[in-house]
Design a protein around this motif. Structure first.
Motif, PDB file in Angstrom:
ATOM      1  N   VAL A  22       0.837  -1.198   0.000  1.00 38.18           N
ATOM      2  CA  VAL A  22       0.000   0.000   0.000  1.00 38.18           C
ATOM      3  C   VAL A  22       0.874   1.250   0.000  1.00 38.18           C
ATOM      4  O   VAL A  22       0.608   2.214  -0.709  1.00 38.18           O
ATOM      5  CB  VAL A  22      -0.937  -0.003   1.224  1.00 38.18           C
ATOM      6  N   GLN A  23       1.955   1.180   0.782  1.00 35.15           N
ATOM      7  CA  GLN A  23       2.838   2.344   0.828  1.00 35.15           C
ATOM      8  C   GLN A  23       3.503   2.594  -0.522  1.00 35.15           C
ATOM      9  O   GLN A  23       3.770   3.729  -0.880  1.00 35.15           O
ATOM     10  CB  GLN A  23       3.897   2.158   1.917  1.00 35.15           C
ATOM     11  N   ASN A  42      -8.564  -2.880  -4.189  1.00 36.44           N
ATOM     12  CA  ASN A  42      -7.829  -1.627  -4.356  1.00 36.44           C
ATOM     13  C   ASN A  42      -6.484  -1.728  -3.633  1.00 36.44           C
ATOM     14  O   ASN A  42      -6.439  -1.855  -2.409  1.00 36.44           O
ATOM     15  CB  ASN A  42      -8.671  -0.497  -3.765  1.00 36.44           C
ATOM     16  N   LYS A  44      -4.387   0.477  -3.087  1.00 36.75           N
ATOM     17  CA  LYS A  44      -4.036   1.662  -2.290  1.00 36.75           C
ATOM     18  C   LYS A  44      -4.743   1.650  -0.945  1.00 36.75           C
ATOM     19  O   LYS A  44      -4.678   2.628  -0.203  1.00 36.75           O
ATOM     20  CB  LYS A  44      -4.433   2.920  -3.056  1.00 36.75           C
ATOM     21  N   SER A  45      -5.472   0.601  -0.665  1.00 39.15           N
ATOM     22  CA  SER A  45      -6.248   0.550   0.565  1.00 39.15           C
ATOM     23  C   SER A  45      -5.749  -0.546   1.492  1.00 39.15           C
ATOM     24  O   SER A  45      -5.791  -1.724   1.166  1.00 39.15           O
ATOM     25  CB  SER A  45      -7.725   0.304   0.224  1.00 39.15           C
ATOM     26  N   MET A  46      -5.281  -0.127   2.680  1.00 39.86           N
ATOM     27  CA  MET A  46      -4.872  -1.098   3.696  1.00 39.86           C
ATOM     28  C   MET A  46      -6.020  -2.050   3.992  1.00 39.86           C
ATOM     29  O   MET A  46      -5.843  -3.246   4.181  1.00 39.86           O
ATOM     30  CB  MET A  46      -4.529  -0.373   4.996  1.00 39.86           C
ATOM     31  N   SER A  48      -8.482  -3.105   2.181  1.00 40.13           N
ATOM     32  CA  SER A  48      -8.729  -4.154   1.199  1.00 40.13           C
ATOM     33  C   SER A  48      -7.599  -5.154   1.174  1.00 40.13           C
ATOM     34  O   SER A  48      -7.807  -6.363   1.163  1.00 40.13           O
ATOM     35  CB  SER A  48      -8.837  -3.554  -0.201  1.00 40.13           C
TER      36      SER A  48
ATOM     37  N   LEU B  89      -2.091   6.020   7.802  1.00 41.20           N
ATOM     38  CA  LEU B  89      -2.407   5.362   6.528  1.00 41.20           C
ATOM     39  C   LEU B  89      -3.871   4.894   6.526  1.00 41.20           C
ATOM     40  O   LEU B  89      -4.584   5.022   5.536  1.00 41.20           O
ATOM     41  CB  LEU B  89      -1.452   4.175   6.335  1.00 41.20           C
ATOM     42  N   LEU B  90      -4.309   4.360   7.655  1.00 42.52           N
ATOM     43  CA  LEU B  90      -5.696   3.894   7.756  1.00 42.52           C
ATOM     44  C   LEU B  90      -6.670   5.070   7.676  1.00 42.52           C
ATOM     45  O   LEU B  90      -7.734   4.959   7.083  1.00 42.52           O
ATOM     46  CB  LEU B  90      -5.906   3.130   9.070  1.00 42.52           C
ATOM     47  N   ASP B  93      -7.491   5.893   4.225  1.00 41.69           N
ATOM     48  CA  ASP B  93      -7.761   4.732   3.376  1.00 41.69           C
ATOM     49  C   ASP B  93      -8.925   4.988   2.418  1.00 41.69           C
ATOM     50  O   ASP B  93     -10.009   5.390   2.841  1.00 41.69           O
ATOM     51  CB  ASP B  93      -8.093   3.522   4.256  1.00 41.69           C
ATOM     52  N   PRO B  94      -8.718   4.749   1.125  1.00 42.91           N
ATOM     53  CA  PRO B  94      -9.790   5.034   0.161  1.00 42.91           C
ATOM     54  C   PRO B  94     -11.044   4.169   0.343  1.00 42.91           C
ATOM     55  O   PRO B  94     -12.159   4.665   0.166  1.00 42.91           O
ATOM     56  CB  PRO B  94      -9.146   4.783  -1.201  1.00 42.91           C
ATOM     57  N   GLU B  95     -10.873   2.901   0.699  1.00 46.26           N
ATOM     58  CA  GLU B  95     -12.058   2.041   0.867  1.00 46.26           C
ATOM     59  C   GLU B  95     -12.889   2.495   2.051  1.00 46.26           C
ATOM     60  O   GLU B  95     -14.105   2.578   1.996  1.00 46.26           O
ATOM     61  CB  GLU B  95     -11.628   0.582   1.095  1.00 46.26           C
ATOM     62  N   LEU B  96     -12.186   2.793   3.119  1.00 50.88           N
ATOM     63  CA  LEU B  96     -12.869   3.268   4.312  1.00 50.88           C
ATOM     64  C   LEU B  96     -13.555   4.598   4.002  1.00 50.88           C
ATOM     65  O   LEU B  96     -14.720   4.823   4.351  1.00 50.88           O
ATOM     66  CB  LEU B  96     -11.831   3.431   5.427  1.00 50.88           C
ATOM     67  N   PHE B 121     -15.223  -3.083   8.909  1.00 52.37           N
ATOM     68  CA  PHE B 121     -13.843  -3.552   8.780  1.00 52.37           C
ATOM     69  C   PHE B 121     -13.344  -4.195  10.072  1.00 52.37           C
ATOM     70  O   PHE B 121     -12.621  -5.191  10.051  1.00 52.37           O
ATOM     71  CB  PHE B 121     -12.925  -2.400   8.373  1.00 52.37           C
ATOM     72  N   MET B 124     -14.610  -7.623  10.225  1.00 55.17           N
ATOM     73  CA  MET B 124     -13.917  -8.498   9.288  1.00 55.17           C
ATOM     74  C   MET B 124     -12.566  -8.936   9.855  1.00 55.17           C
ATOM     75  O   MET B 124     -12.225 -10.116   9.860  1.00 55.17           O
ATOM     76  CB  MET B 124     -13.731  -7.736   7.981  1.00 55.17           C
ATOM     77  N   PHE B 125     -11.796  -7.984  10.365  1.00 55.44           N
ATOM     78  CA  PHE B 125     -10.459  -8.326  10.870  1.00 55.44           C
ATOM     79  C   PHE B 125     -10.537  -9.211  12.110  1.00 55.44           C
ATOM     80  O   PHE B 125      -9.742 -10.117  12.285  1.00 55.44           O
ATOM     81  CB  PHE B 125      -9.660  -7.058  11.202  1.00 55.44           C
TER      82      PHE B 125
END
Lengths: 89, 588
Positions: A22-23, A42, A44-46, A48, B89-90, B93-96, B121, B124-125
């Motif tokens: 992702v990075q 995706n 770019k998504s942690m 996913s 980073l989280l 996050d684009p999905e989030l 999420f 899920m984790f």
């Protein structure tokens, strides 16, 4: 732009190594996906990517769409190979 | 005699958990409960207005996290700080982000959108087998609480409320919790969940606090604020309502540990000098004025590295000249005439510094950072240099430039310092005379050319972490190549030897301010190579002082000369161990 890979990491490609990708992917403008047999996520998504689990020997591809697609795929391929995670197929 | 307030009529109960951080803690429980982050789920909201609220909360969270990360880095080190890199980073996050936006577009309030998207999420984790992913679920909960607390305007519960010594008891300590913890008041840590690699455990070890984690939610249910506890971080047990016998045993364990500390404390005021009389100054690395007290308590003879970048991080603006001056003056005054090396800004594209608008770089450690940035941004650099010079009259200042690769960079940096001095003098502002101006040796080029550098620089300080990284071309945070990050590799020692030889030709001195300075295996080699100042984190100072006092410098020189002829880091280590058989494996 799509490149196929085969997982070479002994323990497979799982959350922790996948999260590093992702990075690498995040700075590129292109849309980037990691495509496995059953889904495309995706890169770019942690969120996913952490759900991805690929066993050693499994095949997958990295697909990028956009102006810097080639550079993005190259950077990801380089990281996968440097880290001994996967090789180009 | 056991303290009667800590015994209790209730029968003692022993809880078992994971021994996460050694030591024995005795004290009353302090229950850290999460703030009320409940909210009403609304519909029919204006998506644009909710989006704006969310963006504010995200921006505030980002600012928090940058600050918390640097606080963690200063107190606990890079590993602890990396947790907050993951949070950042989280957060982006684009999905989030997409999941939240979708709910907002449907007319939900921002709180409901954030809660729902994170929940999916987290669920899920948590359902997965992988312990790494389950820990990420904890990250997500922590992050969600932070964003919600900003949306709701309800500050997160803080260990900052702690006023009396206590044992902190929580479901789990979030990284944000531990970043606000005062180690002077916390006697131990007990959590319901977690393992040796959970955040609570890592942070507790970093702070030297006894900790037992993963005792289970049910086990903690009966505790209230003030319940007497003993935390045995070595055994992994927690005694609730201890009886007199348990308390005596715990106190005996503390006494034994204290005796060891006292033995070392007795050395606190001894000057750093080897058994055969070579002066070796033992100094502390600090990141903020508040750390001066800890440094002095550990017997620091000076500050060998004050990292000024902490002033700049975790904020949207830049610290002005007066603000910087106050910080530098506080450190100089706090050290009361002892030498203080202040390093100018060492920052680059890997750190979020919104006010500078630095572009993202593929290779920040080979990029536009530190002195390179400062020389290109004299507006920024001059403010810092003026603040340093103004502070110079309050103590014994030494100025140090980071990341010097060429002699020209050093000359240019010093020219800026001279110009700042001329400006201040013209303004009638007093500045101390004869301030030593030195440089970091962390780029192999600087070590190779140390003789030429030593004509100009007043001292060198080897930044061993970066020097090893650059010399071996290995990032120790990258587990695939971390084995190449070898402090004792003869190549690294050769670069340090070159640095010392170049310095000696011009009568200049060499210090080390990276982790090698606090490494007992490296210490005899460094002294043997000619290093006369060692700057390290405060907890390492007393044990290393004991080692210096017992060291024979002539023998160390022989050992170092021999080490330079070896081929492998492992051979160097074996040679050191053979020369100093008392170094226990724990010292490695």
């Amino acid at each position: 732009m799509e490149q196929n890979f085969i997982v070479t990491a002994e323990h497979g490609l799982h959350a922790r190594p996948a999260a590093q990708l992702v990075q690498v992917a995040a700075p590129f403008a292109s849309a980037i996906e990691l495509v496995t047999a059953d889904k495309a996520v995706n890169l770019k998504s942690m969120m996913s990517v952490m759900g991805v689990g690929l066993a050693s020997g499994a095949s997958f591809s990295v697909r990028a769409t956009g102006d810097d697609a080639q550079a993005a795929v190259d950077a990801i391929a380089a990281r996968l190979e440097e880290q001994g995670l996967a090789r180009r197929a | 005699m056991p303290d009667p307030t800590l015994t209790s009529a209730a029968a003692p109960v022993t809880l078992s958990g994971v021994a996460a951080s050694p030591g024995t803690g005795i004290g009353p429980a302090f229950l850290l409960s999460a703030p009320d982050l409940s909210f009403d789920t609304l519909t029919g909201q204006d998506p644009a207005a909710e989006r704006a609220r969310l963006d504010n909360a995200l921006a505030a969270s980002r600012t928090d996290l940058n600050g918390v990360r640097e606080g963690a880095r200063a107190r606990l080190g890079d590993d602890a700080a990396a947790i907050f890199d993951a949070h950042l980073l989280l957060l982006d996050d684009p999905e989030l982000g997409a999941a939240i936006q979708e709910t907002l577009t449907g007319g939900a309030n921002a709180e409901a959108a954030v809660h729902g998207a994170f929940e999916a999420f987290i669920g899920m984790f948590e359902s997965l087998d992988d312990p790494y992913l389950r820990e990420r679920a904890a990250d997500l909960r922590d992050l969600r609480a932070r964003v919600l607390s900003h949306l709701l305007g309800r500050p997160l519960a803080s260990l900052g409320e702690l006023r009396e010594p206590a044992i902190v008891v929580a479901h789990d300590l979030t990284p944000s919790d531990t970043a606000g913890l005062d180690p002077a008041l916390v006697r131990g840590v007990v959590t319901a969940v977690g393992g040796r690699t959970s955040h609570s455990a890592i942070m507790a070890r970093g702070l030297g606090l006894p900790a037992v984690v993963g005792v289970g939610e049910a086990a903690l249910a009966g505790l209230t604020r003030g319940t007497p506890l003993i935390v045995s971080g070595d055994a992994g047990t927690v005694t609730v309502h201890p009886d007199a016998a348990a308390l005596s045993a715990a106190q005996a364990a503390q006494v034994a540990a204290q005796a060891e500390r006292d033995r070392l404390d007795a050395l606190k005021d001894r000057e750093g000098r080897t058994a055969d009389g070579l002066r070796v100054e033992l100094a502390a690395n600090i990141g903020a004025p508040a750390e001066v007290t800890g440094a002095l308590n550990a017997g620091a003879e000076g500050v060998g590295l004050y990292r000024t970048e902490f002033l700049f991080l975790g904020r949207d603006d830049l610290p002005g000249e007066d603000e910087q001056y106050r910080a530098y003056r506080a450190v100089l005054e706090g050290m009361a005439g002892r030498p203080v090396i202040i390093r100018t800004l060492d920052i680059g594209g890997d750190k979020a510094l919104p006010a500078l608008g630095l572009p993202h770089e593929e290779n920040p450690f080979l990029g536009f950072r530190a002195i390179r940035l400062c020389l290109a941004r004299p507006d920024l650099f001059r403010v810092q240099l003026r603040a340093l010079l103004r502070a110079s009259v309050h103590g014994q200042l030494r100025v140090m430039f980071p990341m010097i690769a060429t002699v020209q960079e050093f000359l240019d940096a010093r020219a800026h310092l001279d110009a700042a001095r001329a400006e201040l003098t013209a303004e009638g502002v007093p500045v101390a005379a004869g301030i030593p101006v030195g440089m970091m040796v962390e780029i192999p080029a600087a070590a190779a050319l140390s003789e030429q550098f030593a004509r100009h620089a007043d001292f060198f300080s080897v930044g061993s972490n970066d020097l090893i990284g650059y010399a071996m071309a290995a990032d120790r945070m990258n587990e695939r190549v971390a084995n190449l990050y070898q402090p004792l590799n003869p190549a690294v020692l050769t670069l340090i030897a070159l640095t010392c030889q170049g310095a000696a030709r011009h009568g200049k001195w060499v210090g080390v301010c990276g982790e090698m300075a606090g490494d007992p295996l490296a210490l005899p080699l460094l002294v043997g190579l000619g290093v006369t100042e060692l700057s390290m984190s405060a907890p390492a100072l007393l044990p290393r002082r004991e080692q210096v006092l017992n060291l024979n410098a002539a023998q160390a020189r022989e050992l170092a000369a021999h080490a330079l002829t070896l081929s492998h880091a492992a051979e160097v280590e074996a040679a050191v161990r053979a020369a100093y058989p008392d170094l226990t494996p724990a010292d490695a």
